[in-house]
Design an enzyme around this catalytic site. Structure first.
Site, PDB file in Angstrom:
ATOM      1  CG  HIS A   1      22.872 -30.494   6.725  1.00  0.00           C
ATOM      2  ND1 HIS A   1      22.883 -31.574   6.217  1.00  0.00           N
ATOM      3  CD2 HIS A   1      22.046 -29.570   6.074  1.00  0.00           C
ATOM      4  CE1 HIS A   1      21.526 -31.639   5.379  1.00  0.00           C
ATOM      5  NE2 HIS A   1      20.682 -31.071   5.914  1.00  0.00           N
TER       6      HIS A   1
ATOM      7  CG  ASP B   1      26.076 -32.566   5.910  1.00  0.00           C
ATOM      8  OD1 ASP B   1      26.167 -33.925   6.817  1.00  0.00           O
ATOM      9  OD2 ASP B   1      25.287 -32.245   5.413  1.00  0.00           O
TER      10      ASP B   1
END
Ligand code: GLO
Ligand code: MG
Length: 345
Positions: A51, A54
């Site tokens: 993501h 992330d």
């Protein structure tokens, strides 16, 4: 283990999850990104999914140039570890700006937030060396039918995808359909919907799909058929293999955990259609059971790959000639038993 397999494997940091559910807190302590990256290496996986947050934690509090700087730093860590970034996905379901959806929010400012964040994710993807932007359209749908216009929502989705395609001439959009959860009904619930929306964009060739086994099952569809359908259009750019026991909350069980025969058929169509030959990865979007102890924390990932590779062997040793003879004789009763005994054997 399979003798020969060209497949390369992948998971995301969120797949080493802590066990929280709507009824209780975490059951395992959070681990750092470095710990997860070394776990991925230790397991011998090839790539990681990201993501946007992330890749760059607390992304909304950082300037665009700071975000790109941190993405470049991450790229160096990945290069040093010999790990590839498979994709980047804007996480458009956590922010106060995406409460009522992202691209289809009824609030124009919130829609703009979603588009800006998606364009930034494309810039992150470029830094990380991947051309795949995954779009799980988590909140693009309704809790109640009267709150949005379905027709307008499709227009808004196409407008948003067009902006992404225009932002970077190389990026490919891999849309991940899911029929429900968190929404009551999602606007893009199946692969057929993905391909229909893709056809309306400014560059349908760069707009394709990611299939997750559990999402097909939640839509009442067969994952292997969905894979075949997407691949017959040359549109399957990633998979999230996992399992799901019927129509209930999204379970993200280990691959093959519920229905081994369905898992066999997914591997069979992937192999038959040459999945992976253009560099596609086999990703597992699986979670540990809440009961999992810290010392068994990575088993769901290792097990999913073990099962996948055992099923590669089962596909390689399946007697296709005998199957063809039974099909020609319309003896599907015997074909059924042949599959069962092959899997049991
Ligand atoms: C949830 C989805 C989710 C996505 C991930 C990548 O049901 O499967 O895990 O795959 O956020 O966008
Ligand atoms: Mg998924």
């Amino acid at each position: 283990m399979a003798k020969k397999s060209h497949f390369r494997f992948c998971f995301g940091p969120w797949n080493i999850s802590e066990g929280a559910d709507p009824y209780g807190p975490t059951t395992r302590p959070a681990q750092s990104f470095d710990w997860k990256l070394s776990a991925l290496k230790k397991l011998g996986f090839d790539a990681m999914m990201f993501h946007d947050d992330d890749a760059v934690p607390d992304i909304d509090s950082k300037s665009h140039s700071q975000v790109l700087k941190e993405a470049r730093q991450l790229r160096r860590r990945l290069d040093d570890a010999g790990v590839v970034a498979e994709m980047v996905a804007p996480r458009l379901w956590f922010s106060p700006n995406t409460i009522d959806g992202a691209y289809t929010s009824n609030d124009r400012k919130c829609r703009q937030y979603a588009i800006d964040r998606s364009l930034q994710s494309i810039d992150i993807a470029r830094e990380l060396g991947t051309d795949i932007l995954v779009l799980w359209l988590a909140r693009e749908g309704t809790y109640l039918r009267e709150s949005k216009s379905g027709l307008r929502s499709v227009e808004l989705l196409v407008e948003a995808f067009d902006k992404m395609l225009a932002h970077d001439k190389k990026i490919r959009l891999a849309i991940e359909p899911k029929p429900n959860e968190p929404m009551d009904h999602a606007y893009v619930p199946t692969i057929g919907h993905v391909l229909a929306v893709a056809s309306q964009t400014r560059d349908p060739k760069r707009t394709g799909a990611l299939i997750e086994s559990a999402h097909c099952i939640l839509a009442g569809l067969d994952p292997a058929d969905e894979i075949d359908f997407a691949m017959s259009f040359g549109k399957l750019w990633s998979v999230h293999l996992n399992d799901q026991n019927g129509l209930k909350y999204d379970q993200d069980k280990p691959f093959g955990s519920t229905n081994l025969r369905s898992a066999f058929n997914q591997v069979r169509v992937l192999m038959r259609n040459g999945y992976g030959r253009n560099g596609e990865f086999v990703c597992f979007d699986v979670h540990p059971f809440r009961t999992t102890k810290v010392e068994h924390w990575l088993a769901h990932l290792d097990n999913s790959r073990r099962t996948f590779l055992r099923l590669v062997e089962k596909v390689q040793t399946f007697d296709e000639k005998q199957a063809q003879r039974l099909i020609a004789d319309r003896d599907y009763q015997a074909l059924d038993q042949m599959v069962i005994e092959h899997l049991l054997g």
